[in-house]
Design a protein around this motif. Structure first.
Motif, PDB file in Angstrom:
ATOM      1  N   LYS A  54       0.814  -1.222   0.000  1.00 26.69           N
ATOM      2  CA  LYS A  54       0.000   0.000   0.000  1.00 26.69           C
ATOM      3  C   LYS A  54       0.850   1.275   0.000  1.00 26.69           C
ATOM      4  N   GLN A  55       2.074   1.152  -0.499  1.00 25.23           N
ATOM      5  CA  GLN A  55       2.942   2.316  -0.582  1.00 25.23           C
ATOM      6  C   GLN A  55       3.017   2.781  -2.029  1.00 25.23           C
ATOM      7  N   LYS A  56       2.676   4.032  -2.283  1.00 26.23           N
ATOM      8  CA  LYS A  56       2.785   4.583  -3.627  1.00 26.23           C
ATOM      9  C   LYS A  56       4.238   4.567  -4.079  1.00 26.23           C
ATOM     10  N   ASP A  57       4.451   4.459  -5.381  1.00 25.71           N
ATOM     11  CA  ASP A  57       5.809   4.630  -5.896  1.00 25.71           C
ATOM     12  C   ASP A  57       5.988   6.010  -6.536  1.00 25.71           C
ATOM     13  N   TYR A  58       4.949   6.833  -6.490  1.00 29.13           N
ATOM     14  CA  TYR A  58       5.010   8.232  -6.903  1.00 29.13           C
ATOM     15  C   TYR A  58       5.266   8.408  -8.402  1.00 29.13           C
ATOM     16  N   THR A  59       4.881   7.373  -9.191  1.00 30.01           N
ATOM     17  CA  THR A  59       4.902   7.569 -10.633  1.00 30.01           C
ATOM     18  C   THR A  59       3.561   8.068 -11.150  1.00 30.01           C
ATOM     19  N   ASP A  60       2.551   8.052 -10.284  1.00 28.96           N
ATOM     20  CA  ASP A  60       1.268   8.688 -10.591  1.00 28.96           C
ATOM     21  C   ASP A  60       0.636   9.107  -9.276  1.00 28.96           C
ATOM     22  N   ALA A  61      -0.521   9.678  -9.356  1.00 28.77           N
ATOM     23  CA  ALA A  61      -1.112  10.268  -8.159  1.00 28.77           C
ATOM     24  C   ALA A  61      -2.060   9.340  -7.430  1.00 28.77           C
ATOM     25  N   THR A  62      -2.356   8.161  -8.009  1.00 32.68           N
ATOM     26  CA  THR A  62      -3.427   7.352  -7.431  1.00 32.68           C
ATOM     27  C   THR A  62      -3.009   5.969  -6.971  1.00 32.68           C
ATOM     28  N   THR A  63      -2.033   5.340  -7.600  1.00 37.49           N
ATOM     29  CA  THR A  63      -1.715   3.947  -7.291  1.00 37.49           C
ATOM     30  C   THR A  63      -1.192   3.824  -5.867  1.00 37.49           C
ATOM     31  N   THR A  64      -1.841   2.995  -5.087  1.00 39.51           N
ATOM     32  CA  THR A  64      -1.407   2.818  -3.699  1.00 39.51           C
ATOM     33  C   THR A  64      -1.098   1.359  -3.382  1.00 39.51           C
ATOM     34  N   HIS A  65      -1.037   0.524  -4.403  1.00 37.67           N
ATOM     35  CA  HIS A  65      -0.698  -0.872  -4.148  1.00 37.67           C
ATOM     36  C   HIS A  65       0.096  -1.395  -5.343  1.00 37.67           C
ATOM     37  N   PRO A  66       0.941  -2.372  -5.143  1.00 39.34           N
ATOM     38  CA  PRO A  66       1.741  -2.901  -6.256  1.00 39.34           C
ATOM     39  C   PRO A  66       0.880  -3.664  -7.246  1.00 39.34           C
ATOM     40  N   SER A  67       1.297  -3.653  -8.514  1.00 36.09           N
ATOM     41  CA  SER A  67       0.538  -4.366  -9.534  1.00 36.09           C
ATOM     42  C   SER A  67       1.387  -5.372 -10.309  1.00 36.09           C
ATOM     43  N   ALA A  68       2.610  -5.026 -10.697  1.00 31.41           N
ATOM     44  CA  ALA A  68       3.441  -5.933 -11.482  1.00 31.41           C
ATOM     45  C   ALA A  68       4.011  -7.038 -10.609  1.00 31.41           C
ATOM     46  N   THR A  69       4.001  -8.279 -11.109  1.00 36.19           N
ATOM     47  CA  THR A  69       4.496  -9.411 -10.319  1.00 36.19           C
ATOM     48  C   THR A  69       5.699 -10.097 -10.941  1.00 36.19           C
ATOM     49  N   GLY A  70       6.145  -9.689 -12.117  1.00 44.03           N
ATOM     50  CA  GLY A  70       7.236 -10.370 -12.801  1.00 44.03           C
ATOM     51  C   GLY A  70       8.518  -9.576 -12.882  1.00 44.03           C
ATOM     52  N   LEU A  71       8.674  -8.575 -12.024  1.00 41.59           N
ATOM     53  CA  LEU A  71       9.847  -7.711 -12.099  1.00 41.59           C
ATOM     54  C   LEU A  71      11.028  -8.295 -11.326  1.00 41.59           C
ATOM     55  N   ASP A  72      12.243  -7.852 -11.704  1.00 41.65           N
ATOM     56  CA  ASP A  72      13.472  -8.239 -11.010  1.00 41.65           C
ATOM     57  C   ASP A  72      13.947  -7.098 -10.116  1.00 41.65           C
ATOM     58  N   SER A  73      14.500  -7.446  -8.972  1.00 37.35           N
ATOM     59  CA  SER A  73      15.152  -6.444  -8.122  1.00 37.35           C
ATOM     60  C   SER A  73      16.662  -6.558  -8.261  1.00 37.35           C
ATOM     61  N   HIS A  74      17.352  -5.430  -8.020  1.00 37.40           N
ATOM     62  CA  HIS A  74      18.810  -5.389  -8.140  1.00 37.40           C
ATOM     63  C   HIS A  74      19.372  -4.579  -6.977  1.00 37.40           C
ATOM     64  N   ILE A  75      20.035  -5.257  -6.058  1.00 39.45           N
ATOM     65  CA  ILE A  75      20.658  -4.599  -4.903  1.00 39.45           C
ATOM     66  C   ILE A  75      22.147  -4.919  -4.914  1.00 39.45           C
ATOM     67  N   THR A  76      22.977  -3.874  -4.837  1.00 36.53           N
ATOM     68  CA  THR A  76      24.432  -4.041  -4.772  1.00 36.53           C
ATOM     69  C   THR A  76      24.943  -3.314  -3.544  1.00 36.53           C
ATOM     70  N   VAL A  77      25.757  -4.011  -2.743  1.00 37.26           N
ATOM     71  CA  VAL A  77      26.306  -3.412  -1.525  1.00 37.26           C
ATOM     72  C   VAL A  77      27.826  -3.546  -1.549  1.00 37.26           C
ATOM     73  N   LYS A  78      28.520  -2.401  -1.460  1.00 39.27           N
ATOM     74  CA  LYS A  78      29.976  -2.379  -1.364  1.00 39.27           C
ATOM     75  C   LYS A  78      30.453  -1.807  -0.028  1.00 39.27           C
ATOM     76  N   SER A  79      29.570  -1.120   0.679  1.00 44.56           N
ATOM     77  CA  SER A  79      29.910  -0.565   1.991  1.00 44.56           C
ATOM     78  C   SER A  79      28.613  -0.278   2.728  1.00 44.56           C
ATOM     79  N   GLY A  80      28.719   0.055   4.026  1.00 44.11           N
ATOM     80  CA  GLY A  80      27.533   0.331   4.830  1.00 44.11           C
ATOM     81  C   GLY A  80      27.106  -0.886   5.639  1.00 44.11           C
ATOM     82  N   ARG A  81      25.975  -0.752   6.325  1.00 44.57           N
ATOM     83  CA  ARG A  81      25.488  -1.788   7.252  1.00 44.57           C
ATOM     84  C   ARG A  81      23.969  -1.873   7.103  1.00 44.57           C
ATOM     85  N   PHE A  82      23.471  -3.018   6.584  1.00 47.62           N
ATOM     86  CA  PHE A  82      22.080  -3.057   6.142  1.00 47.62           C
ATOM     87  C   PHE A  82      21.412  -4.383   6.443  1.00 47.62           C
TER      88      PHE A  82
END
Length: 596
Positions: A179-207
């Motif tokens: 229920k978090q908007k991604d701010y690409t439009d003014a109305t969407t408040t829930h996720p819709s796409a289910t086939g996307l890939d995520s990409h996270i790269t960590v070289k420093s920090g604590r997460f």
């Protein structure tokens, strides 16, 4: 003349185009006119900073010149996709590190933790995330990526967080927050796409890292969470979706960093995924890590490269792998130039990497039984149209050839007459519908001849991959990767050869390490890749260079055959127009010398 020269020079300078830097400066309270255009005019609004970058519709940088505080969810609304370009957030710009002598220069939690919601790629570099130690709860920063790439580059610091859970740490959610908007439009408040890939790269920090979603309960997500850990500290890693729903596939690459908590691919009630998982480890510190959970319904595979950073701790590493949620496949990969020890092995496959100058080695196998249906694989990088000497202390069950993204089953050329002369090094071409030439050696006749079956144990061969078309594809001139796979559950021994046979024999190294000599041979004929000859070692009974694992050379023992100085591969065979081998009967002996 001087005046004309001066005017000409001035016009030339005026015509030089210097590209504008797409940068905005930001801090609490701002400065100057607060336009964000310079350090002296730093913006006090993060929306102003983003808008300044969007005006150029290009990748840009936001420079934190002092503390900037957020106390509520932030997401930059931008409905035009062409304006959602990559943003880098940093405190170092134009040679100035604004954190120097200013420990408060940071993106800081204010009166409450906050979500930082992304709708474009983001890079964080040489900057600080700072918590608020006066808060007794909700001291967190949650980066919600919405399947946009997130990279923590070098120089990221994370301070003043308890870092016990998502609500007390800096976390990266690779996918959606419910229920978090991604701010690409003014109305969407829930996720819709289910086939996307995520990409996270960590070289420093604590997460804390989450590959997919948080609190999203509507179904299964079918993409892949790509997570690349090169440095920093990982408190906990969740490969799937946490607190509801299911993530998809997990692809985790670890080449560095320190792990101080659990690594969860799919197991447990909090973290869930449905698909396949692949974990590749070539570095990192797991001494204080929690358990590593490999369970996932589509199967999971863990590949560990035996490299210097991993070798000292690898025997103990397997204690970190959960036995209640195990991986379905395991493999140890020993790179060329690396020597591993048998106590590194847990179960599954052992893979030796080999190139033209070196091969991975394994000591302490006395004996070592490859278990749980595992096999030994030797992955050798070769050039097409060249012969290479090979041999294995185990039977080979299959061969594959990889060139680029193409992988082919190795089909051995089955010649009708095993005594026909094989192609010489200068004339290896595709002459059949098969893609591998394999040959043995008849020492008495000094003749190499075709072998038509897969390599047997403890037998020397030469092998070549011709370029050209074959039944199921084509191979171009250049580099190929040949994988030799043993039968299941072979037994390995780090044992030197006790004796060699009489006469000239193409002999395989039975050991899993480099050896300087083989027992009781009178002479050695070592292979020269450049000349494609087996040349007699200069001092007779000693090798000029170490014999590598899975390599072969010609040994000579006795005195009943002529002593040769060099053994040649092939002869002047030619190819006819219909691409069949011309049968020649010329004796290919290069040189014969007789001694009293």
């Amino acid at each position: 003349m001087k005046k004309r020269f001066f005017l000409s020079f001035t016009v030339m300078i005026a015509c030089i185009s210097i590209p504008a830097q797409n940068v905005a400066f930001l801090k609490d309270g701002g400065s100057g006119n607060e336009s964000g255009s310079s350090p002296d005019n730093a913006a006090s609004s993060i929306n102003v900073a983003y808008a300044l970058l969007e005006n150029n519709s290009a990748d840009g940088t936001i420079v934190l010149t002092d503390v900037f505080t957020l106390s509520a969810t932030f997401g930059r609304t931008q409905t035009i996709a062409s304006k959602r370009k990559q943003v880098t957030i940093t405190s170092v710009w134009d040679g100035v590190d604004y954190r120097e002598n200013n420990p408060n220069c940071a993106l800081q939690v204010g009166t409450s933790g906050f979500r930082y919601v992304l709708n474009r790629p983001h890079v964080f570099k040489n900057m600080t995330f700072k918590g608020n130690t006066s808060l007794t709860s909700n001291n967190y920063i949650m980066l919600v990526a919405n399947y946009q790439p997130v990279t923590m580059e070098e120089g990221v610091q994370v301070v003043d967080f308890a870092s016990l859970a998502v609500t007390s740490s800096v976390s990266i959610i690779g996918g959606y927050q419910d229920k978090q908007k991604d701010y690409t439009d003014a109305t969407t408040t829930h996720p819709s796409a289910t086939g996307l890939d995520s990409h996270i790269t960590v070289k420093s920090g604590r997460f804390i890292l989450v590959g997919f979603n948080r609190e999203v309960t509507d179904g299964t997500y079918t993409g892949t969470a790509y997570t690349d850990i090169q440095g920093g500290e990982i408190i906990t890693l969740y490969g799937g979706t946490i607190n509801g729903g299911y993530g998809g596939n997990v692809d985790l690459n670890i080449s560095g960093g320190t792990f101080t908590g659990a690594v969860n691919l799919a197991s447990g009630s909090i973290n869930r995924a449905s698909g396949q998982a692949r974990v590749t480890i070539s570095g990192g510190n797991f001494n204080n890590a929690g358990l590593i959970y490999g369970g996932i319904d589509g199967g999971s595979k863990i590949s560990i490269y035996a490299v210097p950073d991993i070798l000292p701790n690898l025997p103990g590493f397997w204690n970190k792998v959960s036995t209640s949620s195990p991986f379905t496949q395991q493999e140890i990969i020993i790179p060329a130039n690396i020597t591993a020890t048998a106590n590194m092995y847990n179960w599954g496959d052992i893979i030796f990497l080999s190139n033209e100058t070196s091969t991975g080695q394994l000591t302490g196998a006395s004996p070592l039984v490859v278990s749980s249906g595992g096999a030994v694989k030797v992955v050798k990088t070769m050039q097409t149209d060249k012969w290479y000497p090979i041999g294995f202390p185990f039977e080979i069950a299959g061969i594959s050839i990889k060139q680029g993204d193409n992988v082919y089953t190795g089909d051995i050329y089955n010649h009708n007459d095993g005594d026909d002369v094989i192609p010489s090094p200068s004339n290896i071409q595709q002459a059949t519908t098969d893609n591998i030439y394999l040959a043995t050696y008849n020492g008495a006749a000094n003749k190499f001849k075709f072998a038509s079956t897969l390599p047997a144990a403890n037998t020397g061969y030469i092998i070549a991959v011709p370029n050209g078309a074959f039944d199921n594809g084509s191979i171009l001139p250049g580099t190929v990767e040949i994988t030799f796979t043993s039968v299941a559950n072979p037994t390995l021994n780090s044992t030197p050869l006790s004796s060699v046979a009489d006469g000239y024999v193409l002999t395989a190294n039975p050991n899993l390490v480099n050896v300087p000599t083989l027992s009781d041979a009178n002479y050695y004929y070592e292979y020269d890749l450049e000349t494609q000859h087996f040349d007699r070692a200069g001092n007779g009974d000693a090798l000029t260079a170490n014999l590598q694992p899975f390599q072969a050379l010609v040994t000579y023992k006795g005195d009943d055959l002529p002593l040769r100085s060099s053994l040649n591969i092939g002869e002047t065979d030619v190819l006819t127009d219909n691409k069949e081998l011309q049968v020649l009967v010329k004796d290919p002996v290069v040189e014969t010398q007789y001694y009293n």
